[in-house]
Design an enzyme around this catalytic site. Structure first.
Site: not given
Ligand code: ZN
Length: 468
Positions: A63, A65, A90, A129, A216, A219, A243, A246, A280, A331
């Site tokens: 995993h 990004h 975030r 993403y 993703h 949510r 995900h 988390e 997660h 991650d």
């Molecule tokens: Zn992630």
């Protein structure tokens, strides 16, 4: 064995299912696969001697990004007077994601992948993403950014599963978030068409790149959309990553929308399978974990990131007790050291239970029982999760491996019996000498050919991105 196109890599110690053995070479084919494990006296092909080194299967980072590497060191302060959390972090991550050009993305990704290579990682699952241009418009090639990240991994020499992310909305009954315009594909048919295009394009990469499907989160993807993605991925035999759990807010929203936790939703919709990896899985109970195990699914834990973001303690003891397959990811790349993620699993369990040597079943004894479980999380389990043809030193699998210097201060003095424990609990990156992917050396004596150039380009990017 008498094939001159084969190569024999001969270390002092070689890691097998039975532990470390000496006097055995790993023989690789020109195709990049492992041919066999052969005792030294029987070798009939050119030998690459690796004196003073131990050889182990390459680590699999399930995993990542990659672009988040640009945030390292820049979010360890309070951005908000009322306190810092996952959500304020975030906001910072979104702000930088909104500014990266295709060239910036390449420079940032190569930096992350270089550090992975230097730390013994040979394959990566990139949860991707960032799809669109800065204004949210689709690029002429809708997979342009996915291909750039894939290229960055392959240029460094890593194998990559590009886990293309489906992102449809900000959340249940939540107004659109302008920071997410680069991620959004609101129509499942459009998403699947682009995923399929990418699948076809990468099919020529000879096992160095392939796609997976990555809704993703519950949510960001409503149920009907989610089901279409799963159904396509199952048809095409693609890995599916998502995900899950988390943050407590995600569980609360899912319960409001569906009256169930994310895992029980996936279960009741028949979406759990051995192709599925939940990333997660912090806020889960025993029932959730049992549903995953019964469905054959896996978890990808990312403890170095989770501890950095304050996500909450990963229930590692519960995962291992229930027999859930655990793999690992770096991650956000606050740190790229998959063995640190591996040992953190056990340390979290120790802090939680106030006992030692927790993640090993009662019946399993022997000095390396625990270390081999943690090492499997960093290798074979990750390979299974992202569908990489690697993760062990076995004939037919890809020749992906790394070596460590037995005289490195972090592991010096280890016996063959205690070496794996030393590596899992104490290895420093300075010990990693060779990294080989598909039988090709990408790191030699702890150095990558393009290292200086990649670091320089990344330093320029950082100066430009963060100029005040
Ligand atoms: Zn992630």
């Amino acid at each position: 064995l008498n094939d001159s196109t084969n190569t024999a890599w001969l270390p002092d110690l070689l890691y097998t299912e039975r532990g470390f053995v000496s006097g055995v070479a790993l023989v690789t084919e020109a195709s990049g696969a492992i041919a066999s494990l052969v005792p030294e006296p029987e070798l009939e092909c050119p030998v690459i001697p690796l004196p003073g080194r131990a050889l182990l299967p390459g680590l699999v980072n399930a995993h990542s990004h990659a672009f988040q590497r640009v945030l390292r060191g820049l979010t360890e302060y309070r951005a908000d007077a009322t306190g810092d959390s996952f959500w304020t972090w975030r906001d910072l991550m979104y702000a930088v994601a909104a500014r990266l050009s295709p060239d910036d993305l390449y420079a940032a990704s190569r930096m992350a992948f270089l550090e992975m290579a230097l730390s013994g990682i040979t394959a990566v699952g990139e949860f991707h993403y960032l799809h669109h241009a800065l204004d949210g418009a689709c690029y002429e090639d809708p997979n342009q950014l996915a291909r750039i990240v894939t290229q960055a991994a392959n240029d460094v020499g890593l194998r990559i599963a590009l886990l293309r992310v489906a992102y449809a909305r900000a959340g249940f009954q939540t107004p659109p978030d302008p920071h997410q315009i680069r991620f959004l594909e609101t129509d499942p048919d459009v998403f699947l068409e682009r995923l399929d295009q990418l699948r076809t394009t990468l099919a020529v990469a000879g096992g160095m790149a392939w796609v997976g499907a990555a809704p993703h989160s519950v949510r960001a993807v409503p149920l009907a959309y989610l089901k279409e993605v799963f159904s396509f991925a199952n048809e095409q035999h693609l890995p599916i990553h998502m995900h899950v759990a988390e943050q407590p807010a995600e569980i609360a929203d899912c319960t409001t929308e569906y009256g169930r936790s994310p895992i029980s939703l996936l279960h009741s919709e028949g979406l759990l399978s051995d192709r599925f990896t939940a990333v997660h899985l912090i806020h889960v109970n025993r029932e959730d974990v049992r549903l995953l195990v019964d469905g054959g699914a896996a978890v990808c834990a990312c403890p170095t990131t989770e501890r950095n973001l304050g996500d909450g303690p990963l229930p590692a003891e519960l995962f291992f007790r229930e027999g859930l397959s655990v793999c690992l990811g770096s991650d956000s790349h606050i740190q790229i050291d998959l063995l640190e993620d591996a040992r953190e699993l056990e340390y979290l369990a120790r802090l939680d239970t106030r006992k030692r040597v927790v993640l090993v079943p009662d019946g399993e004894v022997g000095p390396a029982a625990l270390a081999s479980k943690l090492f499997a999380a960093a290798t074979a389990n990750g390979a299974r999760s992202i569908d990489a043809n690697s993760g062990a030193l076995q004939p037919g699998l890809a020749a992906d491996f790394f070596t460590v210097d037995l005289s490195d201060p972090s592991i010096a003095g280890a016996s063959p019996e205690s070496l794996l424990v030393n590596i899992v609990f104490s290895l420093a990156r300075s010990a990693i000498r060779d990294v080989v992917v598909s039988g090709r050396r990408i790191v030699t004596d702890g150095h990558h050919n393009a290292q200086e150039e990649i670091c320089q380009a990344f330093a320029l990017l950082q100066r430009r991105l963060w100029a005040t």
